[in-house]
Design a protein around this motif. Structure first.
Motif, mmCIF file in Angstrom:
data_model
loop_
_atom_site.group_PDB
_atom_site.id
_atom_site.type_symbol
_atom_site.label_atom_id
_atom_site.label_comp_id
_atom_site.label_asym_id
_atom_site.label_seq_id
_atom_site.Cartn_x
_atom_site.Cartn_y
_atom_site.Cartn_z
ATOM 1 N N LEU A 290 0.872 -1.175 0.000
ATOM 2 C CA LEU A 290 0.000 0.000 0.000
ATOM 3 C C LEU A 290 0.913 1.230 0.000
ATOM 4 O O LEU A 290 1.728 1.408 0.911
ATOM 5 N N ILE A 291 0.772 2.073 -0.999
ATOM 6 C CA ILE A 291 1.759 3.120 -1.287
ATOM 7 C C ILE A 291 1.170 4.501 -1.060
ATOM 8 O O ILE A 291 0.089 4.832 -1.555
ATOM 9 N N TRP A 292 1.902 5.333 -0.321
ATOM 10 C CA TRP A 292 1.550 6.739 -0.193
ATOM 11 C C TRP A 292 2.804 7.541 0.117
ATOM 12 O O TRP A 292 3.915 6.998 0.177
ATOM 13 N N LYS A 293 2.641 8.842 0.311
ATOM 14 C CA LYS A 293 3.780 9.735 0.505
ATOM 15 C C LYS A 293 4.462 9.536 1.847
ATOM 16 O O LYS A 293 5.628 9.897 2.014
ATOM 17 N N HIS A 294 3.744 9.022 2.817
ATOM 18 C CA HIS A 294 4.280 8.778 4.155
ATOM 19 C C HIS A 294 3.672 7.492 4.688
ATOM 20 O O HIS A 294 2.807 6.890 4.039
ATOM 21 N N LEU A 295 4.098 7.070 5.884
ATOM 22 C CA LEU A 295 3.632 5.808 6.450
ATOM 23 C C LEU A 295 2.588 5.990 7.540
ATOM 24 O O LEU A 295 2.213 5.015 8.205
ATOM 25 N N SER A 296 2.106 7.196 7.728
ATOM 26 C CA SER A 296 1.031 7.429 8.694
ATOM 27 C C SER A 296 -0.300 6.989 8.090
ATOM 28 O O SER A 296 -0.468 6.995 6.865
ATOM 29 N N PRO A 297 -1.264 6.607 8.928
ATOM 30 C CA PRO A 297 -2.564 6.171 8.397
ATOM 31 C C PRO A 297 -3.225 7.262 7.567
ATOM 32 O O PRO A 297 -3.081 8.455 7.836
ATOM 33 N N ILE A 298 -3.934 6.845 6.540
ATOM 34 C CA ILE A 298 -4.762 7.774 5.773
ATOM 35 C C ILE A 298 -6.218 7.338 5.954
ATOM 36 O O ILE A 298 -6.509 6.177 6.232
ATOM 37 N N VAL A 299 -7.122 8.281 5.798
ATOM 38 C CA VAL A 299 -8.541 8.009 6.021
ATOM 39 C C VAL A 299 -9.250 7.932 4.685
ATOM 40 O O VAL A 299 -9.152 8.843 3.856
ATOM 41 N N SER A 300 -9.963 6.839 4.477
ATOM 42 C CA SER A 300 -10.676 6.636 3.222
ATOM 43 C C SER A 300 -11.920 7.505 3.157
ATOM 44 O O SER A 300 -12.328 8.132 4.136
ATOM 45 N N ASN A 301 -12.549 7.511 1.994
ATOM 46 C CA ASN A 301 -13.787 8.251 1.784
ATOM 47 C C ASN A 301 -14.874 7.827 2.769
ATOM 48 O O ASN A 301 -15.735 8.617 3.137
ATOM 49 N N GLU A 302 -14.799 6.578 3.211
ATOM 50 C CA GLU A 302 -15.818 6.037 4.101
ATOM 51 C C GLU A 302 -15.450 6.173 5.574
ATOM 52 O O GLU A 302 -16.198 5.732 6.449
ATOM 53 N N GLY A 303 -14.263 6.736 5.858
ATOM 54 C CA GLY A 303 -13.831 6.908 7.238
ATOM 55 C C GLY A 303 -13.003 5.764 7.779
ATOM 56 O O GLY A 303 -12.660 5.756 8.965
ATOM 57 N N LEU A 304 -12.654 4.794 6.932
ATOM 58 C CA LEU A 304 -11.814 3.676 7.352
ATOM 59 C C LEU A 304 -10.346 4.062 7.228
ATOM 60 O O LEU A 304 -9.923 4.588 6.194
ATOM 61 N N SER A 305 -9.569 3.803 8.266
ATOM 62 C CA SER A 305 -8.141 4.122 8.224
ATOM 63 C C SER A 305 -7.378 3.002 7.522
ATOM 64 O O SER A 305 -7.598 1.819 7.792
ATOM 65 N N LEU A 306 -6.505 3.400 6.626
ATOM 66 C CA LEU A 306 -5.638 2.469 5.919
ATOM 67 C C LEU A 306 -4.193 2.821 6.213
ATOM 68 O O LEU A 306 -3.836 4.006 6.273
ATOM 69 N N MET A 307 -3.348 1.803 6.399
ATOM 70 C CA MET A 307 -1.956 2.025 6.763
ATOM 71 C C MET A 307 -1.029 1.775 5.571
ATOM 72 O O MET A 307 -0.915 0.628 5.099
ATOM 73 N N PRO A 308 -0.392 2.808 5.054
ATOM 74 C CA PRO A 308 0.581 2.577 3.977
ATOM 75 C C PRO A 308 1.719 1.682 4.460
ATOM 76 O O PRO A 308 2.082 1.699 5.644
#
Length: 231
Positions: free
Chosen positions: A36-54
């Motif tokens: 799971l790829i993003w700019k940092h490794l902190s959790p991001i929040v989906s459109n539905e409010g579910l947290s995803l961990m890069p």
């Protein structure tokens, strides 16, 4: 056999099922590793409010065999204009075996210049906007054009994942994965497409989604203009 490196771009306001449906399929075989790829490794929040961990960042992501871009809510408009993300996709596309998307993720691929001259699909409500970006839009659940594999709206991520898994690992592995998931759809209503839903249901949903459609349209027009300048 070397592990297949599969990466899902995630970002704030991503549609979680665009990610997790295909993730569930592609993570099953022992020879796949899913990032799971993003700019940092902190959790991001989906459109539905579910947290995803890069699990990896744009800068330390390994070369991928498969790059997959899911769709998102209003926040996707920012991603379509995010040069850091678009450059990452362009870099990975050079060596990736398959360049793929689910739902409106195909619009992000198009913004990166990776779908022009290809057939592709997306969520039914955004087909016209995808076409504005120079893509030949095919209204199918899953579309394969050379090494581009795209899925339609949200739940098509399962069909997309199984299709892609068949290409990567063979039909037997894909069928075994389908059986493991007990994927045998029998929806309680026949309202899953605008062709089968009652007209009043289509009108109600379209009206409800108008703010999102309008937000995407603004970014789509800007992206289309930028792509024309490059060409």
């Amino acid at each position: 056999m070397d592990q297949l490196q599969i990466g899902f771009l995630i970002y704030p306001d991503v549609i979680q099922l665009d990610v997790t449906a295909a993730y569930q399929v592609l993570a099953f075989p022992p020879n796949t590793r899913v990032h799971l790829i993003w700019k940092h490794l902190s959790p991001i929040v989906s459109n539905e409010g579910l947290s995803l961990m890069p699990t990896v960042t744009l800068t330390n992501c390994p070369p991928l065999d498969v790059i997959c871009v899911p769709g998102g809510g209003v926040g996707q408009a920012k991603i379509m204009g995010d040069r850091e993300v678009l450059h990452f996709l362009q870099r990975q596309s050079v060596s990736a075996q398959y360049i793929t998307s689910v739902c409106t993720g195909s619009m992000i691929l198009a913004a990166a210049g990776l779908l022009q001259g290809y057939r592709a699909t997306c969520h039914w409500a955004f087909r016209e906007q995808l076409a504005m970006l120079g893509v030949e839009v095919i209204p199918q659940r899953v579309v394969i054009d050379r090494n581009r594999v795209t899925g339609a709206g949200v739940t098509s991520g399962i069909d997309f994942g199984l299709t892609l898994l068949g290409l990567l690992c063979g039909e037997a592995v894909a069928k075994m994965t389908q059986l493991m998931m007990e994927y045998s759809p029998a929806p309680p209503f026949n309202a899953g497409t605008p062709e089968t839903a009652a007209p009043e249901i289509v009108r109600s949903l379209t009206q409800l989604g108008k703010p999102l459609l309008d937000t995407f349209l603004i970014q789509t027009k800007e992206t289309a203009a930028q792509l024309r300048l490059k060409n």
